[in-house]
Design an enzyme around this catalytic site. Structure first.
Site, PDB file in Angstrom:
ATOM      1  N   GLY A 159      10.551  -4.509   2.540  1.00  0.00           N
ATOM      2  CA  GLY A 159      11.629  -3.561   2.773  1.00  0.00           C
ATOM      3  C   GLY A 159      12.835  -3.806   1.893  1.00  0.00           C
ATOM      4  CG  ASP A 160      15.732  -1.302   1.418  1.00  0.00           C
ATOM      5  OD1 ASP A 160      14.764  -0.521   1.353  1.00  0.00           O
ATOM      6  OD2 ASP A 160      16.836  -0.986   1.872  1.00  0.00           O
TER       7      ASP A 160
ATOM      8  N   GLY B 138       7.179  -2.376  -2.531  1.00  0.00           N
ATOM      9  CA  GLY B 138       6.638  -1.017  -2.604  1.00  0.00           C
ATOM     10  C   GLY B 138       7.319  -0.201  -3.679  1.00  0.00           C
ATOM     11  NE  ARG B 139      11.247   2.387  -0.801  1.00  0.00           N
ATOM     12  CZ  ARG B 139      12.444   2.335  -0.233  1.00  0.00           C
ATOM     13  NH1 ARG B 139      13.189   3.423  -0.204  1.00  0.00           N
ATOM     14  NH2 ARG B 139      12.877   1.214   0.306  1.00  0.00           N
TER      15      ARG B 139
ATOM     16  N   PRO C 185       0.844  -1.198   0.000  1.00  0.00           N
ATOM     17  CG  PRO C 185       0.066  -0.992   2.206  1.00  0.00           C
ATOM     18  CD  PRO C 185       0.865  -1.887   1.299  1.00  0.00           C
TER      19      PRO C 185
ATOM     20  CD  GLN D 217      -2.333   0.067   5.044  1.00  0.00           C
ATOM     21  OE1 GLN D 217      -2.208   1.217   4.626  1.00  0.00           O
ATOM     22  NE2 GLN D 217      -1.320  -0.667   5.465  1.00  0.00           N
TER      23      GLN D 217
ATOM     24  CE  LYS E 198       3.338  -2.284   4.429  1.00  0.00           C
ATOM     25  NZ  LYS E 198       3.725  -0.949   4.811  1.00  0.00           N
TER      26      LYS E 198
ATOM     27  CB  CYS F  79       1.216   5.431   8.719  1.00  0.00           C
ATOM     28  SG  CYS F  79       1.528   7.075   8.039  1.00  0.00           S
TER      29      CYS F  79
HETATM   30  C1  LIG Z   1       5.185   7.165  -0.983  1.00  0.00           C
HETATM   31  C2  LIG Z   1       4.917   6.073  -0.003  1.00  0.00           C
HETATM   32  C3  LIG Z   1       3.656   5.934   0.553  1.00  0.00           C
HETATM   33  C4  LIG Z   1       3.392   4.910   1.485  1.00  0.00           C
HETATM   34  N1  LIG Z   1       2.123   4.753   1.979  1.00  0.00           N
HETATM   35  C5  LIG Z   1       1.841   3.704   2.790  1.00  0.00           C
HETATM   36  C6  LIG Z   1       0.503   3.413   3.184  1.00  0.00           C
HETATM   37  O1  LIG Z   1      -0.462   4.087   2.787  1.00  0.00           O
HETATM   38  N2  LIG Z   1       0.301   2.357   4.021  1.00  0.00           N
HETATM   39  C7  LIG Z   1       1.347   1.564   4.463  1.00  0.00           C
HETATM   40  O2  LIG Z   1       1.121   0.614   5.215  1.00  0.00           O
HETATM   41  N3  LIG Z   1       2.601   1.802   4.065  1.00  0.00           N
HETATM   42  C8  LIG Z   1       2.875   2.828   3.233  1.00  0.00           C
HETATM   43  N4  LIG Z   1       4.144   3.012   2.780  1.00  0.00           N
HETATM   44  C9  LIG Z   1       5.197   2.033   3.142  1.00  0.00           C
HETATM   45  C10 LIG Z   1       5.276   0.914   2.084  1.00  0.00           C
HETATM   46  O3  LIG Z   1       4.079   0.165   2.033  1.00  0.00           O
HETATM   47  C11 LIG Z   1       6.456  -0.041   2.389  1.00  0.00           C
HETATM   48  O4  LIG Z   1       6.272  -0.574   3.674  1.00  0.00           O
HETATM   49  C12 LIG Z   1       7.804   0.681   2.342  1.00  0.00           C
HETATM   50  O5  LIG Z   1       7.903   1.522   1.209  1.00  0.00           O
HETATM   51  C13 LIG Z   1       8.959  -0.337   2.330  1.00  0.00           C
HETATM   52  O6  LIG Z   1       8.862  -1.177   1.215  1.00  0.00           O
HETATM   53  P1  LIG Z   1       9.802  -0.947  -0.097  1.00  0.00           P
HETATM   54  O7  LIG Z   1      11.234  -0.921   0.409  1.00  0.00           O
HETATM   55  O8  LIG Z   1       9.500  -2.116  -0.978  1.00  0.00           O
HETATM   56  O9  LIG Z   1       9.429   0.372  -0.672  1.00  0.00           O
HETATM   57  C14 LIG Z   1       4.435   4.028   1.869  1.00  0.00           C
HETATM   58  C15 LIG Z   1       5.702   4.172   1.302  1.00  0.00           C
HETATM   59  C16 LIG Z   1       5.955   5.161   0.370  1.00  0.00           C
HETATM   60  C17 LIG Z   1       7.329   5.271  -0.239  1.00  0.00           C
END
Ligand SMILES: Cc1cc2nc3c(=O)[nH]c(=O)nc-3n(C[C@H](O)[C@H](O)[C@H](O)COP(=O)(O)O)c2cc1C
Length: 325
Positions: free
Chosen positions: A197-198, A220-221, A10, A65, A135, A96
């Site tokens: 994460g990453d 995510g990213r 999300p 979510q 989460k 969050c």
């Molecule tokens: C721009 C942005 C918005 C996010 N919004 C949410 C969110 O609405 N709910 C949530 O649980 N995590 C949110 N996250 C966290 C991501 O879901 C994820 O846990 C985090 O980016 C780590 O994963 P990654 O390394 O694959 O990016 C957000 C992250 C980013 C970068």
């Protein structure tokens, strides 16, 4: 062997229906997640008219979510959603770490209120028989005992899946995530654990699965930069060769088309929000991003992007994130 789950994370402002449909067009994850949605909004506004809840046949199965701090609002929100839609399940946001969440006591702030988090989980469980996940992040200061007892509390209330992004709320993205906490969570609870994460490449997904013993990986990213990453991860885990990436401009054109699924007044902002990430695929991406801000409409921005991206190629994995917001 049960296949590992590969999930889209999300992301606020980003994992709306238009983006999820883009992801689906390349190869869907096993589950899509909406961005976080306030339980208050669901309870006090008509959910049918809330664009945060809009979805199509392609971005399924879809988990909603929910964020908030009042157990009774979680219960009521889920009941209202259950009456109107057919979502695949619900996720509780205990991760969050933004200022607003900290000040108002929701998201990661609830890591310090485990009893309230449990009451939220209990209320959510009362409202639905569908799958329920939570989460969260590492506990403040990476207190592992606190993390495990928080997790056990949620499991005792009927949450079946735990998703851990092992960075403490105070860290933002500054430090690497501690994947060993995912391993500990799996070892200590034996529950269904999704690591997050990453994960920046198909290799990273495989590495996380084998290093932690988790049941699935949430991305995510990297999915913002490579909306096609889910098909690549799946191919890699099967031992198949990676498909070729699309031409750089192709996802931009598809996304612009999908924006029509959102209210008109949202489209430009959502376009920009995503391009900030997508353009980071390219060495001069942040410069491109600055340039397209001058375009006065989506069409003007698309014309510039056709030109800029026409000369680019998608580099090999891993994705590199040059700037987080
Ligand atoms: C721009 C942005 C918005 C996010 N919004 C949410 C969110 O609405 N709910 C949530 O649980 N995590 C949110 N996250 C966290 C991501 O879901 C994820 O846990 C985090 O980016 C780590 O994963 P990654 O390394 O694959 O990016 C957000 C992250 C980013 C970068």
């Amino acid at each position: 062997m049960v296949a590992s789950l590969i999930l889209l994370a999300p992301m606020d402002g980003l994992t709306h229906v238009a983006f999820r449909r883009l992801v689906a067009s390349y190869g869907p994850p096993d589950l899509f997640y909406t961005e976080m949605i306030s339980v208050r909004a669901v309870v006090f506004q008509p959910p049918e008219r809330d664009p945060y809840l809009w979805h199509t046949e392609t971005d399924r199965p879809l988990i909603v979510q929910l964020a908030g701090r009042e157990p009774e609002l979680f219960e009521e929100a889920i009941r209202r959603l259950e009456e109107r839609f057919d979502f695949a399940g619900y996720d509780l946001n205990f991760g969050c770490g933004r200022g607003r969440a900290r000040r108002q006591g929701w998201g990661a702030a609830l890591l310090s209120e485990p009893d309230l988090a449990r009451r939220i989980a209990r209320a959510a469980r009362r409202a639905t028989r569908k799958p329920l996940s939570a989460k969260f992040r590492s506990a403040p200061g990476h207190d592992l005992k606190k993390l495990l007892s928080f997790a056990e509390g949620l499991l005792a209330e009927g949450v079946e899946t735990l998703i851990l992004h092992p960075r403490a709320p105070e860290e933002g993205f500054r430090r690497p995530p501690r994947w060993e906490e995912i391993r500990e969570l799996k070892r200590a609870t034996g529950a269904r654990i999704i690591g997050n994460g990453d994960v920046f490449s198909p290799e990273d997904a495989k590495r996380m699965l084998s290093a932690t013993g988790c049941d699935g990986v949430m991305i995510g990213r990297a999915a913002l930069l490579r909306p096609w990453i889910f098909r690549d991860v799946k191919a890699f885990l099967k031992g198949d060769p990676l498909p070729e990436p699309p031409a750089p401009v192709e996802p931009v054109l598809l996304f612009a088309e999908n924006l029509k699924l959102l209210p008109e007044e949202w489209r430009e902002k959502r376009f920009s929000l995503w391009l900030f990430w997508y353009l980071q695929n390219f060495p001069f991406g942040l410069y491109y991003f600055g340039r397209i801000q001058k375009g006065t409409s989506i069409e003007a921005k698309l014309n510039l992007l056709r030109d800029l991206l026409g000369r680019e190629e998608v580099p090999p994995y891993p994705v590199s994130i040059r700037q987080n917001r």
